[in-house]
Design an enzyme around this catalytic site. Structure first.
Site, short mmCIF file in Angstrom:
data_model
loop_
_atom_site.label_atom_id
_atom_site.label_comp_id
_atom_site.label_asym_id
_atom_site.label_seq_id
_atom_site.Cartn_x
_atom_site.Cartn_y
_atom_site.Cartn_z
CG ASP A 441 78.70 149.02 61.35
OD1 ASP A 441 78.21 150.05 61.84
OD2 ASP A 441 79.87 148.67 61.53
CD GLU A 444 75.65 155.43 60.61
OE1 GLU A 444 75.48 154.70 61.60
OE2 GLU A 444 76.57 155.24 59.76
CG ASP A 507 82.55 152.93 65.80
OD1 ASP A 507 81.96 151.88 66.12
OD2 ASP A 507 82.87 153.20 64.63
#
Length: 794
Positions: A441, A444, A507
């Site tokens: 995950d 970024e 998400d």
């Protein structure tokens, strides 16, 4: 980035120089590259060359059918080295001169310039121009001290200025403009959730954790694919700004900070051939194991869970006849305030090794665990990483830290080889414990006000970080689980990230709108060289999503490359949605309950595993994605260019997800003969037709393309079975189909191949297996026949 003020003027405090005239063209000694000197004014005599800037343009070919152009204003300036290439062959190009023109050729494509003429380049195939750079299409823009600068959003220390003029990146920018035709459509740029066709959009290649409902994206790729038969890669790992007919309506402009720009043109002419050339150079998607195609279930994000919860969720799925292939532990397998330290929460999980062994042995499940590269200062890894110099530092030598996400967290410096191996060691220990796959995950939120161990430019590392992160984890999985058995579940990526699959959409909200935007993101990612893609079935956000949204998403999700039920505040097990419906007093037919819908489409996907696995092999060998935008399979059909609410699953199945409560759906069937998977209805058209239908929750538009040989299986327990053993062959081979024979290749567990072929035999179709093994054949009317000696006639 927009530098102009309308068509005639430039923005205030912006100055520019433009390439004006082709002054010198020189071929290299080996004839495989050429150099062009381009002054920024027209030369009338020798004196005009004094005090005059110029561009140096180098043209080469790293592979057949690919032309690379590198243009510099100041060749001594620091520049991005670009993405690492594979299988390079710089002898692919050839230079020739004729009638005042210099032509550089690579395969079927050529680049033409006219000696002594105004600046311009034409990319041609068989004399037809597919793209060109005209006058003023190569420029250097300089922002003076008073140029307007957009500030970062308040409190967001990860974001540079991306709108307006990004003065914080550089004083100078180099820009290129490539023409687009009136009917040309542009696709790609990574996973982007806005309009699927990119014409008219401003696009910044800058990885951001921005959800799925804005112009920000987790996976930014400076590559686009054109309906005119070519693709463009801007070979810059940092920020690239694209104006796709949004500044000059007649061109795609791309600009990069600094004194040079490097880009590659990939010829097709078909979208598949473009991706073949692109992924051959940037790297093919790795092949993924069969089990990864099955259904994944997760604990979800902030839900309360422990060993008992996990056991109940898994048991509940199997008790209801919904076979699972993988179970995923999200963040809270570790203690809160300790992410990521690879240490299990001992209060919730007393004996992780025993638990993982039980899931493996008793339930035959593969297990995935969540990690990220952010190291909380309360975790066991922080002090170790700080003391050994493994965490990213600020320019003054202090550890870079933030409270955004985890208190006092630092960031692993993957440019430090020792830190790279240190993080890999933690992953390796987790794999040795019994973890099969890793969800990587984040990746970024990478700051630019830091100093990297190897001296990398922080602007470049912002996007490139994700590649080092995912690569570090994927290498461990390949080493420990074997090549072909490594699986990530990654959120962030850039060009080259396709080599470390799988990627999921991030998400999203639990709405039909977000379901549709997720599909647009997946189709854009598929247009950018990524072979596999997934998304959160039911949507991520929302404590109690609507059961209608969930059930429609289940059908979509299980007819995707990879399928995972995941949420934020609530579990995504189907019976909970049925309980909510009952609590509301809703009466739902048994076959349309969430449990029944999940069971039906999970079984359907397991039936399709031989076909889907073959599509994955095609992605690995040629770069063709498993989920394909319609234009990719039907490039000559103008109607297919704008379709973003349907797709091809492999070469033979058309899927149109339902995005409405009522079940109303409109979709397009291209020209030819199509057969409905569920009903056997046949539809033929010479021009393509639109369909308008209403579907129950246990149904979805799923059509078989004419000229298809689809190998299906018989196992509803697991995606891991012998695909070539006693399969059912679905045959769609009308007399109108142009080809006289069809074939389908099935990969066995030992890597062996068996080929099934269909050839015309009078008014019938003769089917054979390559090794005389028996099979069952089913025609489009549902009639079945059993082969004898591996052969029969339908």
């Amino acid at each position: 980035m927009k530098f102009s003020n309308g068509y005639w003027l430039r923005k205030e405090h912006v100055s520019a120089i433009f390439a004006r005239q082709i002054h010198e063209v020189a071929s290299s000694a080996d004839g495989h590259s050429m150099d062009i000197l381009v002054p920024c004014a027209y030369l009338n005599d020798r004196a005009d060359s004094v005090n005059l800037p110029a561009f140096n343009v180098h043209v080469s070919s790293p592979a057949e059918g690919v032309i690379r152009v590198h243009a510099s204003h100041w060749r001594g300036a620091r520049c991005d080295e670009g993405f690492p290439f594979e299988d390079e062959d710089y002898e692919s190009g050839a230079v020739a001169s004729c009638d005042g023109r210099t032509v550089f050729s690579s395969g079927p494509m050529s680049l033409e310039v006219c000696d002594g003429a105004a600046w311009g380049m034409r990319f041609c195939v068989d004399g037809t121009v597919i793209a060109q750079m005209a006058e003023k299409s190569l420029a250097r823009y300089v922002l003076d001290a008073q140029a307007s600068v957009s500030s970062s959003p308040a409190g967001d220390e990860f974001s540079p200025s991306l709108s307006g003029l990004a003065k914080d990146e550089s004083d100078a920018f180099t820009a290129v403009g490539l023409s687009i035709n009136p009917d040309e459509t542009i696709y790609g740029f990574g996973e982007r959730f806005g309009p699927f066709v990119k014409n008219g959009q401003s696009i910044d290649i800058w990885n951001m954790d921005g959800g799925t409902a804005s112009d920000q994206a987790y996976k930014n790729v400076p590559f686009y694919l054109s309906s005119a038969g070519y693709g463009i890669l801007v070979n810059q790992r940092g920020h690239v700004s694209f104006e796709v007919g949004s500044e000059n309506t007649n061109e795609v402009q791309f600009s990069v900070p600094g004194e040079s720009v490097d880009f590659l043109v990939f010829y097709g002419p078909t979208p598949k051939r473009i991706l073949d050339r692109y992924t051959r150079l940037l790297g093919r998607p790795a092949i993924v194991p069969a089990w990864s195609y099955g259904l994944w279930l997760t604990t979800s994000f902030t839900t309360e869970y422990d060993d008992q919860t996990v056991n109940e969720m898994v048991k509940g799925m199997f008790d209801r006849g919904i076979p699972l292939s993988a179970f995923h532990y999200d963040c809270f397998w570790m203690r809160q305030f300790h992410w990521t330290d690879f240490t299990w929460d001992s209060e919730k999980f007393k004996d992780p090794r025993e638990t993982l062994a039980r899931l493996h042995n008793d339930r035959k499940l593969h297990v995935c665990a969540w990690i990220n590269p952010y190291i909380a200062q309360n975790g066991s890894m922080f002090d170790e990483g700080r003391d050994r110099g493994y965490l990213v530092r600020r320019p003054d030598g202090e550890i870079w830290q933030t409270d955004l996400w985890q208190a006092g967290m630092g960031l692993v410096d993957f440019t430090n080889p020792e830190a790279y191996r240190w993080f890999q060691g933690k992953v390796r220990d987790l794999v040795h414990m019994g973890i099969d796959a890793i969800k990587t995950d984040f990746g970024e939120r990478i700051p630019t006000d830091v100093a990297w161990f190897d001296g990398s430019d922080p602007q470049i590392m912002h996007n490139w970080y994700t590649q080092l992160y995912n690569q570090a984890v994927f290498e461990v999985l390949e080493q420990e689980r074997g090549v072909g058995n490594a699986v990530l579940y990654a959120r962030s990526a850039t060009a080259g990230g396709q080599k470390q699959p799988i990627h999921w959409g991030g998400d999203c909200e639990s709405t039909f709108e977000s379901m549709a935007e997720s599909l647009r993101g997946g189709l854009s990612l598929a247009s950018s060289g990524f072979g596999y893609w997934s998304h959160d079935i039911g949507g991520f956000e929302g404590e109690h999503p609507d059961s209608s949204v969930y059930k429609r998403w289940v059908a979509f999700g299980l007819l995707s490359s990879h399928s995972r039920m995941h949420g934020s505040k609530a579990y995504r097990v189907p019976w909970l949605f049925d309980e909510v419906d009952r609590d509301k007093g809703l009466s739902v037919p048994d076959n349309e309950s969430a449990v029944a819908v999940a069971r039906k489409f999970t079984h359907l996907k397991l039936d399709l595993l031989p076909y889907l696995y073959a599509a994955g092999v095609e992605a690995h060998e040629f770069g063709t994605p498993v989920m394909r935008p319609m234009y990719m399979e039907f490039p000559d059909d103008l109607n297919a260019r704008n379709l973003h609410q349907q797709y091809m699953l492999g070469p033979s199945l058309l899927v149109a997800p339902v995005f409405t409560y009522s079940g109303d759906v409109s979709y397009y069937l291209p020209a030819g003969c199509w057969t409905n998977w569920f009903s056997g209805e046949q539809v033929s058209s010479e021009t393509g037709i639109w369909r308008h239908e209403r579907h129950a929750f246990d149904s979805i538009p799923l059509w078989i393309r004419d000229g298809s040989l689809i190998v299906t299986g018989r196992n509803h327990d697991s995606p891991e079975y012998e695909y070539g053993r006693d399969p059912i062959i679905i045959v769609s081979f009308s007399r109108h189909h142009a080809e006289d024979s069809l074939s389908a290749v099935v990969t066995e567990s030992d890597g062996g191949k068996v080929t099934f072929t269909a050839t015309r035999d009078g008014d019938g179709v003769r089917l054979r297996s390559s090794d005389s093994r028996d099979f069952t054949a089913r025609d489009v009317l549902g009639q079945e026949r059993r082969s004898h000696g591996g052969e029969l006639v339908l």
